[in-house]
Motif scaffolding. Sequence first.
Motif, PDB file in Angstrom:
ATOM      1  N   ASN A 360      11.666  -7.646 -10.223  1.00 24.59           N
ATOM      2  CA  ASN A 360      11.943  -6.734  -9.113  1.00 24.59           C
ATOM      3  C   ASN A 360      11.783  -7.389  -7.742  1.00 24.59           C
ATOM      4  N   LYS A 361      11.539  -8.705  -7.764  1.00 17.84           N
ATOM      5  CA  LYS A 361      11.401  -9.477  -6.513  1.00 17.84           C
ATOM      6  C   LYS A 361      10.391  -8.827  -5.553  1.00 17.84           C
ATOM      7  N   VAL A 362       9.231  -8.468  -6.112  1.00 23.63           N
ATOM      8  CA  VAL A 362       8.176  -7.835  -5.311  1.00 23.63           C
ATOM      9  C   VAL A 362       7.460  -8.899  -4.484  1.00 23.63           C
ATOM     10  N   GLU A 363       7.335  -8.668  -3.201  1.00 27.20           N
ATOM     11  CA  GLU A 363       6.636  -9.596  -2.308  1.00 27.20           C
ATOM     12  C   GLU A 363       5.441  -8.895  -1.665  1.00 27.20           C
ATOM     13  N   VAL A 364       4.435  -9.684  -1.322  1.00 23.25           N
ATOM     14  CA  VAL A 364       3.201  -9.111  -0.778  1.00 23.25           C
ATOM     15  C   VAL A 364       3.479  -8.351   0.517  1.00 23.25           C
ATOM     16  N   ASP A 365       2.974  -7.113   0.563  1.00 25.83           N
ATOM     17  CA  ASP A 365       3.082  -6.275   1.755  1.00 25.83           C
ATOM     18  C   ASP A 365       1.838  -6.508   2.612  1.00 25.83           C
ATOM     19  N   ASP A 366       2.025  -7.135   3.779  1.00 26.57           N
ATOM     20  CA  ASP A 366       0.882  -7.457   4.639  1.00 26.57           C
ATOM     21  C   ASP A 366       0.133  -6.205   5.084  1.00 26.57           C
ATOM     22  N   ALA A 367       0.848  -5.116   5.291  1.00 23.34           N
ATOM     23  CA  ALA A 367       0.198  -3.865   5.717  1.00 23.34           C
ATOM     24  C   ALA A 367      -0.743  -3.359   4.632  1.00 23.34           C
ATOM     25  N   ARG A 368      -0.335  -3.507   3.372  1.00 25.16           N
ATOM     26  CA  ARG A 368      -1.204  -3.067   2.268  1.00 25.16           C
ATOM     27  C   ARG A 368      -2.417  -3.978   2.162  1.00 25.16           C
ATOM     28  N   VAL A 369      -2.209  -5.269   2.384  1.00 23.47           N
ATOM     29  CA  VAL A 369      -3.330  -6.223   2.368  1.00 23.47           C
ATOM     30  C   VAL A 369      -4.353  -5.828   3.421  1.00 23.47           C
ATOM     31  N   ASP A 370      -3.870  -5.533   4.638  1.00 23.35           N
ATOM     32  CA  ASP A 370      -4.765  -5.125   5.726  1.00 23.35           C
ATOM     33  C   ASP A 370      -5.520  -3.851   5.374  1.00 23.35           C
ATOM     34  N   ALA A 371      -4.815  -2.903   4.756  1.00 24.35           N
ATOM     35  CA  ALA A 371      -5.444  -1.624   4.379  1.00 24.35           C
ATOM     36  C   ALA A 371      -6.539  -1.832   3.332  1.00 24.35           C
ATOM     37  N   LEU A 372      -6.293  -2.721   2.371  1.00 21.46           N
ATOM     38  CA  LEU A 372      -7.295  -3.003   1.336  1.00 21.46           C
ATOM     39  C   LEU A 372      -8.527  -3.663   1.936  1.00 21.46           C
ATOM     40  N   ILE A 373      -8.304  -4.585   2.861  1.00 23.48           N
ATOM     41  CA  ILE A 373      -9.436  -5.258   3.521  1.00 23.48           C
ATOM     42  C   ILE A 373     -10.235  -4.245   4.340  1.00 23.48           C
TER      43      ILE A 373
END
Length: 434
Positions: A360-373
Amino acid sequence: MQVSVETTQGLERRLTITVEAQAVDSAVKSRLQQLAKTQRINGFRPGKVPVSVIKKRFGDAVRQEVAGEVMQQNFYQAIMQEKINPAGMPQFELTKDVDGEDLEFAATFEVYPEVEVSDLSALSIEKPVVEIGEKDLNEMMKTLQQQHATYKECKRKAKKGDKLTINFVGTIDGEEFDGGKAEDFPLELGKNQMIPGFEEPLVGSKTGDEVVADVQFPDDYHAEALKGKAAQFAITVTKVDGLTLPKVDDEFATLFGVEEGGVDALKEEVKKNMQRELDQTLKTGVKESVIDALIAANEIDVPKALLDQEVNALREQAKQRFEQQGNGQNLPELPDDMFSANAQRRVSVGLLIGQIIKENKVEVDDARVDALIETTASAYEDPSEVIEYYKNNQELLQQIQNLALEEQAIDTILEQAKVKEVKKSFDEVMNKKA
């Protein structure tokens, strides 16, 4: 270099690799020449030792060393040439190593399986839908009251939750037995600290009451002489302390750091915390449901090398937990079968999720990374400091990015699967978690 590939069994492959004699012999010769410049041998000046002497003394060891390096180098060239993806390190077998002739060796290893994920639209997932009601909030407020409750001596009849002070004497066939007698013994009704049958007659008793409890010691009781025996306890209640809940008022709110707004502000904060914990529980539950459905619909071969790695990782995690609890000093080696089922699941999930990300060519979502941190940091006194630490630590940041990628893969599955929303109560979901 000549390479032949053989499938031995399942995911196991055997490469037979032939390396030209000239490549090996020239490497051996070069290594011997270097040794001739540095070795000190009686009868020869430093740096003037003939290569023939060096070869006689060190030839076998040098050739063995060169052969090991040649196998490593040519193995990696071979797997790139044949486009093979090994799972774990190979086992080398030197099958031909004769001076002046081609060197031949075999490398046995496992490969990653070719993962084909079944149609995601065929998966059925239940997704709980929960609303926090007034009743749920009131129950949580009661829990907070109980956490700050105090005990006060009372004259009423004892009930579950009360703390009693008692004297007792135990007998078997009319005779007292060792360990069956105590004075000023504290007992909280409802905790089931004693053997079955001991507490029941005390419910409804008052200070000064004398009651008799008929009990049966369990067959697996720790004291050999009492196992399976019928006994009688004569109990005297010397004090009943009842549970007193604090009043829910502005002063009560300050116990939880709420200085302004009183009870209403406290309830708002409590509901916010309940919602945060509920969201995390629902998220975790849905993720587990997705993974369960994914595994059930896709049976894949798992390389033993990956399974062994995961077992060792889980064993190390368990060992660290024991050590943190102060129980790791004399811990025996934990057996593989304690972790094998969990390891099998984790490796399977990793392979399946990895394939979904790829397809599905999923790439890391920086906004989700920030939210997790930010979510992780919110549990600390200075969140901004924690956020900065995560973003400047490449290893930790990579872990969060991997987690974000996994969550995005789960979202991809949910977008394609048949998702049925099911209404559930707050208590039902959170009690299941507990």
